[in-house]
Structure formats: structure tokens, C-alpha cells
Design a protein around this motif. Structure first.
Motif, PDB file in Angstrom:
ATOM      1  N   SER A  31       0.834  -1.217   0.000  1.00 25.72           N
ATOM      2  CA  SER A  31       0.000   0.000   0.000  1.00 25.72           C
ATOM      3  C   SER A  31       0.866   1.264   0.000  1.00 25.72           C
ATOM      4  O   SER A  31       2.096   1.196   0.059  1.00 25.72           O
ATOM      5  N   GLU A  32       0.190   2.412  -0.049  1.00 27.00           N
ATOM      6  CA  GLU A  32       0.923   3.688  -0.051  1.00 27.00           C
ATOM      7  C   GLU A  32       1.599   3.951   1.298  1.00 27.00           C
ATOM      8  O   GLU A  32       2.482   4.787   1.412  1.00 27.00           O
ATOM      9  N   ASP A  33       1.163   3.216   2.336  1.00 38.69           N
ATOM     10  CA  ASP A  33       1.816   3.364   3.647  1.00 38.69           C
ATOM     11  C   ASP A  33       3.157   2.643   3.703  1.00 38.69           C
ATOM     12  O   ASP A  33       3.889   2.764   4.690  1.00 38.69           O
ATOM     13  N   ARG A  34       3.461   1.876   2.639  1.00 41.58           N
ATOM     14  CA  ARG A  34       4.738   1.136   2.534  1.00 41.58           C
ATOM     15  C   ARG A  34       4.965   0.216   3.738  1.00 41.58           C
ATOM     16  O   ARG A  34       6.018   0.234   4.366  1.00 41.58           O
ATOM     17  N   LEU A  35       3.958  -0.594   4.052  1.00 45.91           N
ATOM     18  CA  LEU A  35       4.101  -1.560   5.134  1.00 45.91           C
ATOM     19  C   LEU A  35       5.038  -2.685   4.682  1.00 45.91           C
ATOM     20  O   LEU A  35       4.929  -3.169   3.558  1.00 45.91           O
ATOM     21  N   ILE A  36       5.928  -3.095   5.571  1.00 47.73           N
ATOM     22  CA  ILE A  36       6.907  -4.130   5.200  1.00 47.73           C
ATOM     23  C   ILE A  36       6.245  -5.498   5.226  1.00 47.73           C
ATOM     24  O   ILE A  36       5.547  -5.858   6.175  1.00 47.73           O
TER      25      ILE A  36
END
Length: 588
Positions: A31-36
Motif C-alpha cells: 500500500s501507499e503506507d509502505r508496510l513491510i
């Protein structure tokens, strides 16, 4: 960077399509939150991803960015005294950036990029080096010397190298040759791949823990594996804390995997204040903590064990003795079960995945005593000690059974002992070690030729006590012969005066091998002397009433620097029994 799209979200599991260029175990950003996240399954262009953060609010259609590299951690100065989460994010740095409650997608460097470390080169220009060779050192704190090694895969001739102050990502040396490259203070390594060694060796030296029931009765070798199964409240974490505090390892890596947050808080509060018996400094100065508590994302719990063992392997490669505590592998197995269920895999025993046993074996096989890479033939050891939390204390469940097939030491904890305030609550009748013969040989040569003999005598007495207590329940103690009653008294002394330890008494919380031998020898000498008295017509109750017995009971509280007092008590015991025989010979 290839971009895929989310198809489905199921808790920590995200399925994305358009991922045909990605591979299993690649790290992705969700996602745009760049969750690892990490890819754990590929089907055509669809990737199943376990996400290491909370996925609430994420839905289909959102992007997934592939990085093309596996989950790796940074290894270098700054690890010692650090506290990291399951994927090696430093919790202190995260708190400074986001406060007490972490926001999603927040990223900070694994190791501090601003701090400068004083690097002292031990190699010079023109020296030939290979993977694993030590080219210099960084004094990380008063206690620990961090050795900078040539990363695995590099070899050749040193073209340039310089001492001075560097950050972890600055180049300190350049190596020329076909496999040459830059050497920094920091290197990276994928957590699911064991770091290679030249040769695995047979572990023969004991890991001295200062806990009498372990060192004397059920020792673990340096480079060995051990399991601590036990029901809730039986003291698994207490035992692991004691081992982390007192084991004679150069480095301790403590992984809190799925345990309660207050237990990690105890470690954080206690360790900096505890004095290391080896160095006199804070115990934290040779400790790395990895915390993935029960309220943290379940997927990161699965990764935390691999992060911990990779850090431990890195220090082993420097030639150090490393002890890794995993508390608890059951929580890790539960994370495997949850992810397996979400992947809709065929369940095995009790819902665990069919590959549970092989995953546990892969983890413990990374322990060992080894000749590590490098041209100097140095040896390093990694001892893995895992707690297992079987539901209801039933060790016939899959995680306990799979663990016991692999490890060579079983410290079976007993809730009845912990309820009776007998700590460490290790049941001497259920536990075992497969290192006993090798360790006995070492202790015979280094402490006393009677060490193994005394241990066997004490174990025989404890086994006999169990049988005698069954008879006592049926017909009463008075029906036993004097010799059998004496066995019960001596067995009780072994249990209460030797096996039991008080973690709150400085003289008793740690016990050297020499002191362990002298205390057990003193208790067994009492049995020998009592038998001598009985043979000469003295009544048993007169022997049991001797004042010197009080001193035997308190022998474990004698400080390490006054061990000669134990020998004096033994002399006093012999004299007291001789006097008793001379005075009471008329009873014959």
C-alpha cells in the motif's frame, strides 16, 4: 520497481497479483503506507504476503512494491545493548520518531547511520584476505570488542585500509581481485539463510550457567541445544533470565517471541542494573534484545526467531561464544499455524502445518560449535536454548515432540515444584542430557575425579527417594529401616540444600563449578559418616541431631571467596561423628 495490486486482505496475509517478477521470501512494501511484508507463497503471478504491521484499513486495488531482495538484517557496531523488534527495527529510534505507540509504515535505519565508531585496522595494504578474515576492530563499549570481518563472498588483496572514525556505511577498506569489493563496518545477511562455516565440531565443554541442577545434573555443552518445556507459571522465563544473566557466554541474544510485554520490561529493567560476574560491568554491555511481544503483529513473531539466530551467528563468526534464548518457540509455532491457516494449507497435527518439524529442526541446526570462515582457524560457538509452552503442560503436543527430537538437553519444568517455591523448578526425574559423558570427562579433568561419581550417587538417591516415598504413603515412615530413613534425609538435603537456589541471594544466585562440587560432596559425606555411625551402634536420631547439619544446610550461602569453609565443615562433620561413636559405642 515492479508494482502489483492487492486482491485480498486476510489479517496479516495479503494476496497481490501482477507479481510475476517476484520470488518467494522477497521483501515487498504494501500500500501507499509502505508496510513491510515478505512473500511466502507464489502461484503464477499471485503472491501471498505476510505483512509485519497492522493491515487495518487496507483494501483491494492498492499497490504492492517489490524490492527484489530477501528479508535481511544489518550486522555491525550498534547491535550490542540494542533492543529491536522482530524484523530488527530499533525500538528506541522508533519511539523517538513516533512516540510510545508506533504508527504504521514508519521506517528508521536498522543501525544508527550518524554515530561514528573508532575503527582500528589490524591488516595492511597488500595483505591477502578471504571471506571471514578479521581486518580490524571497533571497541563498542568497555566490555565488547567488535571484530570487523571481510563479508562472505569477498576475497583478494587489500588495496586500501585506514584506521579512524567511521559511520557504519562508510568504506573502511577496498579489496582488489576477481571477488573484490568495498568493506564497510556493516554487512547485510538474509535471515532465513544460515551463515556458512568451515566445519562443525563436536561440543565437549559445558556452558557453565551457575545453576546447580543444570551444571551438575543436566549440563548443556557450548554449541549445544536445549529445550525448557513447562506449563504456564512453572518458571520457563525465570530459568531463561538466570541463564542469560549468568551463563559463561561472551554474548547473549535474548528473543522474546510472543511473550507478555511485562517480561521483556523485566529484562530491560534488570539487565542494565545487574553486574556481570565476568567483567564487573553492566550485563547489558554484552546483550542484544529482540522483542516481539504478544500484542505485536503475528507475522513479525515468525521472523523474530530468524533475526535472533542470524545476529547470534554473526557474533559466533567473530570467534565468540554466544548463547541465544528463545522465549518461546511455541508462540513462534502458533504464528506459523496462523499464517498456514490463512494460506489454506492442509493442516497437520493439531492444526499446525505439516512442515512444523522441519522448520524447528532448521532453527536448532543453526546452533553448534564450529571452525568459522577465515584464515586464522578460530572457533566460535552458538548455544540455542528454547522455551516451549505446551497447553496445559502436556508435552505430547506437536511443538514439544518436534523439539525433543532435535535438542539434546531436556529441562522439564514441574508446576508442582514451582508451586512449592522450589526454583529452578526443573524436575530431576523427567529431565535428561545427551552431553553428560563428554561433560563428565571435562569436569573430571578440570574440577575433580569424583565429580561424575558424586553426580551418579546423588541421582541414584533421588530415584530411590521416589520409590521410598510411595512406601511411606502406604505404611508410614517408622516402618523403614534406619538406612532407608537416612536415604530420605540425604535426598531431602540434596533437594533443598543443593538443587534449590535463591535468585535473590547474591551468594546463591550464581554457583561456581568448584562450589557445586564441594556442596554435593559435603552432603554425600554426611551420608557416609552417618552410615559409619550406624555401623558402630549409634542411633539415627542422634546423628540427625548433630549441630553440624545446620552448617551443611547453610553451605550454599557461603561466598565464592570463602570456599575453604566448606572443607572445614567436612572436617567438623567427621570429628563430630567420631566423637559420637566414641561416646555412644555402648548402643551396639
Amino acid at each position: 520497481m515492479k508494482v502489483g495490486k492487492i486482491l485480498k486482505v486476510s489479517g496479516p496475509l495479503v494476496v497481490a497479483q501482477g507479481m510475476d517478477e517476484a520470488n518467494v521470501y522477497d521483501v515487498v512494501e504494501v500500500s501507499e503506507d509502505r508496510l513491510i511484508g515478505e512473500i511466502i507463497e507464489m502461484r503464477n503471478d499471485r503472491a501471498s504476503i505476510q505483512v509485519y504491521e497492522n493491515t487495518t484499513g487496507i483494501g483491494p486495488g492498492e499497490p504492492v512494491y517489490t524490492t527484489g531482495s530477501p528479508l535481511s538484517i544489518e550486522l555491525g557496531p550498534g547491535l550490542i545493548e540494542g533492543m529491536f523488534d522482530g524484523i530488527q527495527r530499533p525500538l528506541d529510534a522508533l519511539k523517538d520518531k513516533a512516540g510510545d505507540f508506533l504508527t504504521r509504515g514508519i521506517t528508521v535505519p536498522r543501525l544508527n547511520r550518524e554515530k561514528k565508531w573508532d575503527f582500528v585496522a589490524t591488516k595492511k595494504v597488500g595483505d591477502k584476505v578471504q571471506s571471514g578474515d578479521i581486518i580490524g576492530e571497533v571497541q563498542e563499549n568497555k566490555v565488547f570488542k567488535h571484530k570487523i570481518m571481510v563479508p562472505i563472498g569477498l576475497s583478494g588483496t587489500i588495496k586500501s585500509i585506514s584506521s579512524g572514525s567511521f559511520t557504519v556505511d562508510e568504506v573502511v577498506a577496498k579489496i582488489d581481485g576477481e571477488n573484490g569489493g568495498d568493506v564497510k563496518l556493516m554487512q547485510k545477511w538474509p535471515v532465513r539463510v544460515p551463515r556458512p562455516v568451515k566445519e562443525k565440531l563436536d561440543p565437549i565443554k559445558p556452558l557453565i550457567t551457575g545453576q546447580r541442577v543444570i551444571d551438575t545434573f543436566f549440563p548443556v555443552a557450548k554449541g549445544g541445544t536445549a529445550a525448557i518445556p513447562g506449563p504456564f507459571g512453572s518458571g520457563k522465563t525465570v530459568v531463561q533470565h538466570q541463564l542469560a544473566k549468568w551463563a559463561d557466554a561472551d554474548i547473549v541474544v535474548y528473543v522474546g517471541c510472543g511473550e507478555r510485554g511485562n517480561e521483556m520490561t523485566d529484562v530491560l529493567m534488570e539487565f542494565p542494573e545487574l553486574e556481570d560476574p565476568r567483567t564487573g560491568e553492566s550485563l547489558m554491555k554484552r546483550t542484544v534484545l529482540i522483542a516481539n511481544t504478544s500484542n505485536m503483529p503475528v507475522a513479525a513473531r515468525e521472523a523474530s526467531i530468524y533475526t535472533g539466530i542470524t545476529v547470534a551467528e554473526y557474533f559466533r563468526d567473530m570467534g565468540y561464544s554466544v548463547a541465544m534464548m528463545a522465549d518461546s518457540t511455541s508462540r513462534w509455532a502458533e504464528a506459523l499455524r496462523e499464517m498456514s491457516g490463512r494460506l489454506e494449507e492442509m493442516p497437520g497435527d493439531e492444526g499446525y502445518p505439516a512442515y512444523l518439524a522441519s522448520r524447528i529442526a532448521e532453527f536448532y541446526e543453526r546452533a553448534g560449535l564450529a571452525k568459522v570462515l577465515g584464515s586464522d582457524d578460530r572457533e566460535g560457538s552458538l548455544t540455542a536454548i528454547g522455551a516451549v509452552s505446551p497447553p496445559g503442560g502436556d508435552i505430547s503436543e506437536p511443538v514439544s515432540q518436534a523439539t525433543l527430537r532435535i535438542v539434546k538437553v531436556f529441562w522439564g519444568l514441574d508446576y508442582a515444584l514451582s508451586y512449592a517455591r522450589h526454583f529452578p523448578a526443573i524436575n530431576w526425574l523427567n529431565s535428561y542430557t545427551l552431553y553428560q559423558d563428554k561433560v563428565d570427562e571435562y569436569l573430571t579433568n578440570s574440577i575433580s575425579k569424583d565429580f561424575a561419581i558424586n553426580r551418579k550417587r546423588a541421582m541414584a538417591l533421588l530415584s530411590e527417594e521416589a520409590s521410598l516415598l510411595e512406601i511411606v504413603k502406604l505404611v508410614g515412615r517408622d516402618s523403614l529401616s534406619d538406612l532407608d530413613q537416612l536415604k530420605l534425609e540425604v535426598s531431602k538435603s540434596i533437594r533443598e540444600d543443593f538443587l534449590q537456589q535463591n535468585a535473590f541471594r547474591p551468594e546463591d544466585t550464581y554457583c561456581s563449578l568448584e562450589k557445586q562440587f564441594l556442596i554435593l560432596d559435603l552432603i554425600l559425606s554426611f551420608e557416609d559418616e552417618a552410615k559409619r555411625a550406624l555401623e558402630n551402634g549409634v542411633y539415627l536420631n542422634e546423628v540427625l541431631a548433630l549441630e553440624v547439619r545446620e552448617k551443611i544446610t547453610r553451605a550454599k550461602n557461603i561466598p565464592e571467596d570463602k570456599l575453604s569453609e566448606l572443607k572445614n565443615i567436612k572436617t567438623e562433620l567427621v570429628d563430630a561423628v567420631t566423637t559420637l561413636i566414641e561416646e555412644g559405642g555402648s548402643h551396639a
